[in-house]
Design an enzyme around this catalytic site. Structure first.
Site, PDB file in Angstrom:
ATOM      1  N   TYR A 146       0.818  -1.212   0.000  1.00 42.81           N
ATOM      2  CA  TYR A 146       0.000   0.000   0.000  1.00 42.81           C
ATOM      3  C   TYR A 146       0.853   1.264   0.000  1.00 42.81           C
ATOM      4  CZ  TYR A 146      -4.499  -2.282   0.997  1.00 42.81           C
ATOM      5  OH  TYR A 146      -5.658  -3.007   0.930  1.00 42.81           O
ATOM      6  N   LYS A 160       4.355 -15.123   3.546  1.00 42.56           N
ATOM      7  CA  LYS A 160       4.607 -15.952   2.358  1.00 42.56           C
ATOM      8  C   LYS A 160       6.119 -16.183   2.305  1.00 42.56           C
ATOM      9  CE  LYS A 160       3.346 -18.046  -1.467  1.00 42.56           C
ATOM     10  NZ  LYS A 160       2.575 -19.321  -1.455  1.00 42.56           N
ATOM     11  N   ASP A 163      -1.473 -18.557   1.732  1.00 39.30           N
ATOM     12  CA  ASP A 163      -2.393 -19.346   0.885  1.00 39.30           C
ATOM     13  C   ASP A 163      -3.070 -20.437   1.703  1.00 39.30           C
ATOM     14  OD1 ASP A 163       0.108 -20.550   1.103  1.00 39.30           O
ATOM     15  OD2 ASP A 163       0.169 -21.290  -0.953  1.00 39.30           O
ATOM     16  N   ASP A 181      -5.888  -7.355   4.585  1.00 37.01           N
ATOM     17  CA  ASP A 181      -7.043  -6.826   3.863  1.00 37.01           C
ATOM     18  C   ASP A 181      -7.858  -7.996   3.303  1.00 37.01           C
ATOM     19  OD1 ASP A 181      -8.652  -4.816   2.578  1.00 37.01           O
ATOM     20  OD2 ASP A 181      -7.633  -5.319   0.697  1.00 37.01           O
ATOM     21  N   ASP A 213     -11.616  -9.752   4.986  1.00 40.90           N
ATOM     22  CA  ASP A 213     -12.868  -9.831   4.211  1.00 40.90           C
ATOM     23  C   ASP A 213     -13.318 -11.286   4.087  1.00 40.90           C
ATOM     24  OD1 ASP A 213     -12.947  -7.057   3.673  1.00 40.90           O
ATOM     25  OD2 ASP A 213     -13.718  -7.441   1.646  1.00 40.90           O
TER      26      ASP A 213
HETATM   27  C1  IPM Z   1     -10.342  -1.739   3.943  1.00 40.02           C
HETATM   28  C2  IPM Z   1     -10.546  -1.211   2.565  1.00 40.02           C
HETATM   29  C3  IPM Z   1      -9.427  -0.222   2.270  1.00 40.02           C
HETATM   30  C4  IPM Z   1      -8.123  -0.991   2.293  1.00 40.02           C
HETATM   31  C5  IPM Z   1      -9.587   0.580   0.962  1.00 40.02           C
HETATM   32  C6  IPM Z   1     -10.914   1.296   0.892  1.00 40.02           C
HETATM   33  C7  IPM Z   1      -8.440   1.527   0.759  1.00 40.02           C
HETATM   34  O1  IPM Z   1     -10.617  -2.246   1.636  1.00 40.02           O
HETATM   35  O2  IPM Z   1     -10.329  -0.947   4.892  1.00 40.02           O
HETATM   36  O3  IPM Z   1     -10.186  -2.965   4.088  1.00 40.02           O
HETATM   37  O4  IPM Z   1      -7.765  -1.647   1.297  1.00 40.02           O
HETATM   38  O5  IPM Z   1      -7.458  -0.959   3.325  1.00 40.02           O
HETATM   39 MN    MN Z   2     -10.592  -4.223   2.531  1.00 37.99          MN
END
Ligand code: IPM
Ligand code: MN
Length: 358
Positions: free
Chosen positions: A141, A189, A221, A245, A249
């Site tokens: 990032y 990794k 992975d 990230d 999710d």
């Molecule tokens: C999160 C989001 C952010 C990230 C984006 C919106 C920049 O996906 O907070 O997980 O990738 O960190």
């Molecule tokens: Mn995210």
């Protein structure tokens, strides 16, 4: 002195869920006799449209002067054609960098009342209680060089970490593990990447100071698979920025809805609080958004920035009560069931305020 909360509601469903979270916080502060001062500023796509930049200077200034920053969500289809450096998301990344919080705490837990909503089998998700500690200011990032060289048809980003950056986030993860299940899983990794080898060796060194915490390493992975097959095996999961990230999710499927999950970013000058969900432009403005992730994020503000642990627990227990009483937002109900009372975004916010202790 009043607690200064900067609210940056952002785009899509950000404003509607943030409104409910803030009103729950106002209720809690008023009832506990403490004073809360809320300031609102623009960020993300809305700021691009009105100020020409996703992080206006006055937003940044107010953020740095506050006791905590609450962010709704940023982004939307309208701004999708922009390059990464000027998109709504870059406003959030600049804010994260300026506030300095490097440890992003993201829970993934199973809630008994919602466990059947998970696409995973009940006996796999039940009882899961994971806390991701995602490094938030390093890796791909923020690493340079980064560029899309259009003429050459080539683009690159850099996954870079220093030993110090890894050490400081590892310490936070070990400290949290010590207060929880005393197990820490570090994800990397290291079979391919030098940066992951540094990560693994640094985390192993830090572990020497935490003999009471069991450390294990997993490759990202296989971790992606293990989180879906045996999520109960995990307590604190420490990862670099992008892996965190993705895995956080993925793990939201354990809870059954991304709309339930809060996050807190700590370790810097000012803590930053965001629900994990995005701006969901497809349902924005329809009253369908689930405000519970934002409301639970408000609880984290109380716990990590205001020293109001009991009040944080009161919010969390009001959310549990609402679910136990059968109240749901649309995302939490399958079309075929009629056993629930489906509430709009504002109705759910009101319900939580009603369920708070007087
Ligand atoms: C999160 C989001 C952010 C990230 C984006 C919106 C920049 O996906 O907070 O997980 O990738 O960190
Ligand atoms: Mn995210």
């Amino acid at each position: 002195m009043a607690f200064q909360l900067l609210v940056t509601a952002g785009d899509g469903i950000g404003p509607e869920v943030t409104r409910e979270a803030v009103s729950v916080l106002q209720t809690v502060f008023a009832r506990s006799g403490q004073s809360l001062e809320v300031t609102e500023k623009r960020i993300g796509g809305i700021a691009i449209d009105t100020d020409g930049t996703p992080l206006p200077a006055d937003t940044l200034e107010a953020a740095l002067a506050s006791d905590a920053v609450f962010l709704g969500a940023v982004g939307g289809n309208k701004w999708n054609a922009l390059p990464p450096s000027t998109r709504p998301e870059s406003g959030l990344l600049q804010l994260r960098a300026a506030l300095g919080g490097f440890a992003n705490l993201r829970p993934a837990f199973s809630i008994a009342e919602l466990a059947a909503n998970s696409p995973l089998k009940l006996d796999i998700v039940s009882g899961t209680d994971i806390l991701f500690v995602r490094e938030l200011l390093g890796g791909l990032y923020f690493g340079s060089p980064r560029e899309w060289n259009r003429a050459a048809g080539e683009a690159w980003n850099t996954m870079r970490y220093t030993r110090d950056e890894i050490t400081r986030v590892a310490r936070i993860a070990f400290d949290l593990a010590r207060k929880r299940g005393k197990k820490l899983t570090s994800v990397d990794k290291a079979n391919v990447l030098e940066v992951s080898q540094l990560w693994r060796s640094t985390v192993t060194d830090v572990a020497a100071d935490y003999p009471d915490v069991t450390l294990e390493h997993q490759l990202v992975d296989s971790m992606a698979m293990l989180l879906m097959t045996s999520p109960r095996n995990y307590d604190v999961v420490l990862t670099e920025n992008l892996f965190g990230d993705i895995l956080s999710d993925e793990s939201a499927v354990i809870t059954g809805s991304l709309g339930m999950l809060p996050s807190a970013t700590i370790g810097g000058r000012v803590n930053l609080y965001e629900p994990i969900h995005g701006s969901a432009p497809d349902i924005a403005g329809k009253g369908l958004a689930n405000p519970l992730g934002a409301i639970l994020t408000g609880a984290l503000v109380l716990r990590h920035s205001a020293g109001m642990d009991a009040e944080a627990e009161a919010i969390e227990s009001a959310v549990r009560s609402a679910l136990q009483l059968g109240f749901r937002t649309a995302d939490l109900v399958r079309a075929s069931t009629t056993d629930f009372t489906v509430l709009s975004t504002t109705e759910m916010g009101k319900k939580i305020r009603e369920l708070l202790p007087a």
